[in-house]
Design an enzyme around this catalytic site. Structure first.
Site, PDB file in Angstrom:
ATOM      1  N   HIS A 261     -20.752 -11.099   8.537  1.00 48.20           N
ATOM      2  CA  HIS A 261     -20.527 -10.305   9.747  1.00 48.20           C
ATOM      3  C   HIS A 261     -20.019  -8.897   9.400  1.00 48.20           C
ATOM      4  CE1 HIS A 261     -19.257  -9.659  14.007  1.00 48.20           C
ATOM      5  NE2 HIS A 261     -18.334  -8.900  13.424  1.00 48.20           N
ATOM      6  N   GLU A 262     -18.929  -8.847   8.625  1.00 51.36           N
ATOM      7  CA  GLU A 262     -18.373  -7.541   8.249  1.00 51.36           C
ATOM      8  C   GLU A 262     -19.369  -6.788   7.368  1.00 51.36           C
ATOM      9  OE1 GLU A 262     -15.856  -6.653   9.918  1.00 51.36           O
ATOM     10  OE2 GLU A 262     -15.275  -8.650  10.625  1.00 51.36           O
ATOM     11  N   HIS A 265     -21.594  -4.770   9.513  1.00 48.02           N
ATOM     12  CA  HIS A 265     -20.961  -3.493   9.884  1.00 48.02           C
ATOM     13  C   HIS A 265     -21.072  -2.490   8.729  1.00 48.02           C
ATOM     14  CE1 HIS A 265     -19.086  -4.515  13.695  1.00 48.02           C
ATOM     15  NE2 HIS A 265     -18.447  -5.558  13.194  1.00 48.02           N
ATOM     16  N   GLU A 291     -21.815  -3.989  16.687  1.00 43.49           N
ATOM     17  CA  GLU A 291     -21.820  -5.450  16.776  1.00 43.49           C
ATOM     18  C   GLU A 291     -23.238  -6.006  16.743  1.00 43.49           C
ATOM     19  OE1 GLU A 291     -19.327  -7.456  16.420  1.00 43.49           O
ATOM     20  OE2 GLU A 291     -17.852  -5.847  16.320  1.00 43.49           O
TER      21      GLU A 291
END
Lengths: 496, 496
Positions: A261-262, A265, A291
């Site tokens: 997830h990170e 980003h 997101e």
């Protein structure tokens, strides 16, 4: 007209952001426990200096002069001037002492929240949270006296967003998701006990680094740390990106999916055009688009059948001896299990948006003066029961779980749900150009990343979210595509 | 006259130092490898801002006004004004562009030095080192055109120090140490093979934290990390101190004694009066006094028989199974073995000053124009042979081993030897008030730390080094006391 001054200004601003960002990063990764007051003092000085730089008469004059020579500027430079002027107008409406005091409050609030969460003690955090909401309301009214304060902040995190749009978006999601959740809940749920096994921090760290490399992050420009709450930050420019994760000693998938997830980003930020570094065009344009990338990598790619196929043997390799009896199909079902739960960051894809909806409802009502901050825990627990059917045993697993409010971010949460929905529609477009499943099955992220870089990442903050969506999609944003994606996933997992 | 402005100025200065210090700390502990250019850009901005703050007309006027009202200031405030004015005079003589360019050069030089050391490649580091020496000469001449440049820097690190004093000091040490080293070398050397055993980073980290607590550091205000070269730094004030160490997987004593050494620096800094935080009086007064504390804890306490007795059982406990056959007497002899070697930071107490002497000789000659920087490796190797009798196999173990020159510190090295000598004389005084051996045998550092705090630490930079020495010693500094201490140690270890 001296264009170079435009770039110098942004380099100076980036330097202050770098310094303040690193001090905050250090606070949650490395700094000794008793150093908050020391940090607070430094951040007060730096945020005051940064404020003066952003709002000083030299900057005002420069931006006015540049604004009156639009035709001599490139499109990129005009966008820089627009974004800087927007920030200037906002900042110049907030009295400097209040701005600086708020930065100091946030430093204190962060320390208090950490302790309050540990002890599940909402009362100790309450006075800080009240001040944070109150300040958010006040600042919004300074900046846009005629605008609803919550609308103001929604628009700050996602240009163009307001309560009306959110209400419609969430109403559609709610009406279509709740039946899916109910259907899934009625069936025997896939077993995720097969993922539970003792794993060490060192093993999870090694696996995290492997995942970072796998999804295509450049480790020379993306650092890695551990914190209570995982996050991503750029320090100075996209040339120094940092992601963090949190280890669970019993279940390696928590850190696995938080790293992906990170990592999403970080891919977005670090994918900015090189020449955007040290300008306001550097990094992602909005929280929603951000997101869309993080949740795209985490879920749409990371929990896909094709990627599961690729990563499965590596799980056995990185955690030897613990998953000998696990097979790929059970792994795939376990990581996609639909089950209403307490913690947003650990929620499955289907119930996830319901977690967001709780927060959206609560923020909205507090900002409208319809709910007192002290009543948050009770309302939080009531809505979790209503939307997700779960009982919240304590505030640690409830209202204190997220760092957003303690960090001053009110109006941020909806972008998680919005981003998830953007992501599903991006995927539909990507599949027209890239054989995504074939790439994932080989662990080859290059064609996927190249597509994202070309369509999304390289543009940094040059386009507005709306412009970018139009450009990438060539059609209207349609949340139904996201719901269809979730329905398809449920079919794969539950056969329903 | 507004006294508050004096404190505000220092708070602002501390904030910039905090930010720049943390960026540098991050660079060597956490930052991804490819981020030097990003950091460089930020440091250039911050050092320019900090320079402007320190030399701006507001500061000049403030200090002038305060200087003309000395009788209305406390002694502490007069010392602040003196120190700030001294820095101002120095900075205002260095052109800002050159000052900023030098800060940028140091950021680059640090990255290049790390790589050069790894590859034992002096040639790649040479152009940077030439510029560093050249800039040190030029800056010294800007500041004190009539003074010898090396004398200028010696005095910067240790107020009052010059080549003449150093030459005399080192001549005395040399004449008395070389016979001891020769005598020791002629005897069968104590075996330190008994200290060699595989140890993990995790074990060394646990032991390091235990040592930090044992010597009395407050872990809520003193952080801990790992770097290629161990160091200590204060971030903003003594309320946020950081020490680092380096692990050797074969010999736990390297990190053990480096932690105690850096711990000594940290105790000194964090022992400053609370009200000195965010002023120029915060933290140690000079490098010589600083090294007197670090080497005091490392050697005079850390390698004493009494502390060995206390710590020995813990070594067995922290590294289970590896030292079952070791006895306390052999441990004591091994950690005090006298043997000429290549690496300064790993040198024994007796030969240590000879390592320092090599660096002193070389710096002195380069600054005097008697030696070219490109000839450093050959001269380094020649002097190591002459003073220590060892052959230097490569520059990694030779001229590239220390980070001081790459960090811009020319004239720092003598303070290590000077500090060692101060420490021996401090101990002689301390023993009049404290039963040091009884304390060490119990691992009770409180009475020792209380003595140091009262006599030395609390004063921060209020007294000059000379004033402080006079106050603590009540007699002249006498290097013979240090030599006598070393002779006594040799008697304990070798019976000679």
């Amino acid at each position: 007209m001296d264009k170079q001054k435009l770039y110098d200004l942004q380099t100076r601003m980036s330097a202050y952001e770098h310094a303040m960002g690193l001090i905050s990063y250090d606070a949650v990764t490395t700094a000794p426990k008793g150093t908050a007051s020391n940090r607070e003092r430094t951040l007060a000085v730096l945020s005051e200096e940064s404020y003066k730089l952003s709002t000083g008469s030299e900057t005002v004059e420069l931006l006015e002069e540049l604004s009156s020579h639009k035709d001599e500027l490139t499109d990129e430079e005009n966008r820089m001037v627009y974004l800087l002027s927007k920030d200037l107008q906002m900042l110049s409406k907030i009295p400097m002492e209040e701005y600086v005091a708020y930065q100091q409050l946030l430093v204190q609030a962060d320390a208090v929240w950490h302790e309050a969460k540990e002890k599940s003690d909402f009362a100790s955090f309450l006075p800080y949270l009240e001040k944070i909401f109150e300040t958010n309301k006040r600042f919004a009214l300074y900046c846009a006296p005629d605008k609803d304060p919550y609308d103001f902040w929604l628009n700050e995190y996602e240009e163009g967003l307001d309560k009306k749009t959110c209400d419609e978006f969430f109403a559609e999601l709610k009406s279509r998701l709740i039946p899916i959740v109910k259907k899934a809940a009625a069936l025997p749920e896939p077993d995720d006990g097969c993922l539970i096994a003792p794993v060490t921090d060192a093993e999870q760290e090694a696996f995290s680094r492997f995942l970072m490399k796998t999804i295509g992050l450049d480790l020379d420009h993306c650092g890695f740390g551990t914190t209570e709450h995982p996050f991503t930050t750029s320090l100075g420019s996209h040339l120094d990106e940092r992601i963090t994760t949190h280890y669970n000693g019993e279940n390696f998938t928590y850190s696995m999916f938080s790293v992906i997830h990170e990592g999403g980003h970080a891919l977005y930020d670090t994918g900015s055009k090189e020449e955007y570094a040290f300008t306001v065009l550097d990094g992602g344009v909005s929280m929603g688009i951000h997101e869309s990338q993080s949740r795209f990598y985490e879920n749409i790619l990371g929990r896909s059948r094709a990627f599961s196929k690729y990563i499965f043997p590596y799980i056995k390799q990185f955690y030897p001896g613990r998953f000998d009896d696990l097979n790929e199909e059970d792994y795939f079902k376990a990581i996609n299990r639909v089950k209403p739960s307490l913690i947003r960051t650990e929620a499955d894809e289907v119930t996830y948006c319901l977690h967001v909806m709780v927060r959206y409802e609560l923020e909205k009502r507090i900002m409208a003066g319809e709910l007192e901050v002290r009543d948050l825990p009770a309302e939080w627990n009531r809505l979790y029961k209503e939307y997700l059917g779960v009982d919240v045993p304590n505030d640690r697993c409830g209202v204190l779980q997220d760092s957003h409010w303690s960090g001053g971010a009110v109006g941020y949460f909806p972008s998680y749900a919005l981003g998830s929905a953007y992501g599903a529609q991006f995927m539909k477009k990507m599949r027209l150009d890239v054989d995504v499943d074939a790439c994932l099955a080989k662990g080859d992220f290059k064609p996927i990343n190249d597509w994202n870089r070309e369509k999304i990442w390289q543009h940094g903050s040059f386009y507005t979210p709306k412009q970018l969506l139009d450009k990438v999609l060539g059609e209207n944003f349609d949340p139904a595509i996201y719901v269809e994606y979730l329905e398809k996933k449920c079919k794969e997992v539950y056969g329903i």
